[in-house]
Design a protein around this motif. Sequence first.
Motif, short mmCIF file in Angstrom:
data_model
loop_
_atom_site.label_atom_id
_atom_site.label_comp_id
_atom_site.label_asym_id
_atom_site.label_seq_id
_atom_site.Cartn_x
_atom_site.Cartn_y
_atom_site.Cartn_z
N HIS A 38 0.81 -1.22 0.00
CA HIS A 38 0.00 0.00 0.00
C HIS A 38 0.85 1.28 0.00
CE1 HIS A 38 -3.55 -2.43 0.45
NE2 HIS A 38 -3.01 -3.04 1.48
N ARG A 39 2.08 1.11 -0.41
CA ARG A 39 3.03 2.23 -0.42
C ARG A 39 2.48 3.44 -1.19
NH1 ARG A 39 9.41 1.69 -1.98
NH2 ARG A 39 9.87 3.91 -1.68
N GLY A 40 1.78 3.16 -2.28
CA GLY A 40 1.24 4.24 -3.12
C GLY A 40 0.23 5.11 -2.38
N VAL A 41 -0.47 4.54 -1.39
CA VAL A 41 -1.42 5.31 -0.59
C VAL A 41 -0.70 5.97 0.60
CG1 VAL A 41 -3.47 5.16 0.90
CG2 VAL A 41 -3.36 3.82 -1.22
N LEU A 42 0.25 5.23 1.18
CA LEU A 42 0.86 5.69 2.44
C LEU A 42 1.90 6.79 2.22
CD1 LEU A 42 1.24 2.14 4.03
CD2 LEU A 42 -0.39 3.91 4.70
N GLU A 43 2.54 6.77 1.05
CA GLU A 43 3.51 7.83 0.75
C GLU A 43 2.88 8.89 -0.14
OE1 GLU A 43 8.01 6.43 1.07
OE2 GLU A 43 7.10 5.82 -0.82
N PRO A 44 3.21 10.15 0.00
CA PRO A 44 4.19 10.68 0.94
C PRO A 44 3.57 11.18 2.25
CG PRO A 44 3.56 12.40 -0.60
CD PRO A 44 2.73 11.17 -0.94
N ASP A 45 2.23 11.22 2.34
CA ASP A 45 1.62 11.92 3.48
C ASP A 45 1.84 11.22 4.82
OD1 ASP A 45 0.58 14.10 2.08
OD2 ASP A 45 -1.18 12.97 1.45
N PHE A 46 1.87 9.89 4.81
CA PHE A 46 1.80 9.17 6.08
C PHE A 46 3.08 8.41 6.43
CE2 PHE A 46 -2.42 9.32 4.07
CZ PHE A 46 -3.05 10.14 4.98
#
Length: 298
Positions: A38-46
Amino acid sequence: MRFPLGEAIVDIIVDDDDFSMPVSDFFPDRDPELIKKHRGVLEPDFLDLATGMARFAIQSFVLRTATMTILIDSCLGEGKDRPEIPVWHQRRGSGFLDRLRRAGVDPASIDLVFCTHLHIDHVGWNTQSENGRWVPSFPNARYLFGRNELNDWLDQLRTGRALPLHARGLEDSVIPIVEAGRADLVDDGYELGPGLRLLPLPGHTRGQMGVAVDFAQARALFCGDAVHNPLQIYQPGLSTGTCVDPKVGGETRHKIFAEAADNGRLLVPAHFRGQRCAHIHAAGDSYEPVFDVRPGES
Ligand SMILES: [Zn+2]
């Protein structure tokens, strides 16, 4: 930033928009495969995987209904001794109260301040320094503290079990409110107003509570630190290294995610960056965040 909630509006007043902690310390039981997936959702905000840091905002939510103005969680404050966290120690010039005014919220217009729990990043603006004393920052507000939460912390303080960081927060941001006669101790199920009810969210602390919103046109849950990062939506059992009861924290998340997915309830955690809030979709044994609310300009 602002988003509508039925006929009410929510203003997000940020006190610190980029507080980072090493992922390895903060989420010792994280599943690296889920992070990769889920890197695409978690980066860069989280998350910032290059530096190994988890990223958080420290923010308040101001909920304005037709009849009342409620500030949920009061962030860090200024001028407070926090030597354990140098970037929060004796802070000045944060601009928090100016941002609150620019959103059209006079501090004197706040009717209720509710602290989901009594950690230093949720109680700081309860008070400000005046002639060397800590006085309420919101002069006309009643302050709602969970009875179990407050009693647990006062007990830790009395018996010397509270860490110095937490003890200082109680002494400069919570106890002065109680001593000024401005605190109301509240329990699970307490109604702040029509469609606004306190819900127990134990695990991160013993007495944490959230605000469940059930309006005719909107449902939400201001869930404090029951969820720190969207990673925990993919892995609901994942508590932080700072949670007092990791197992109960996981049970709390399973419960609120299932209910939110069934009822279209918007989750508004205290520390999400990016779009600040998420709907929840069930995905097999787990869940996924849906970032379909886009806060606009205040
Ligand atoms: Zn927090």
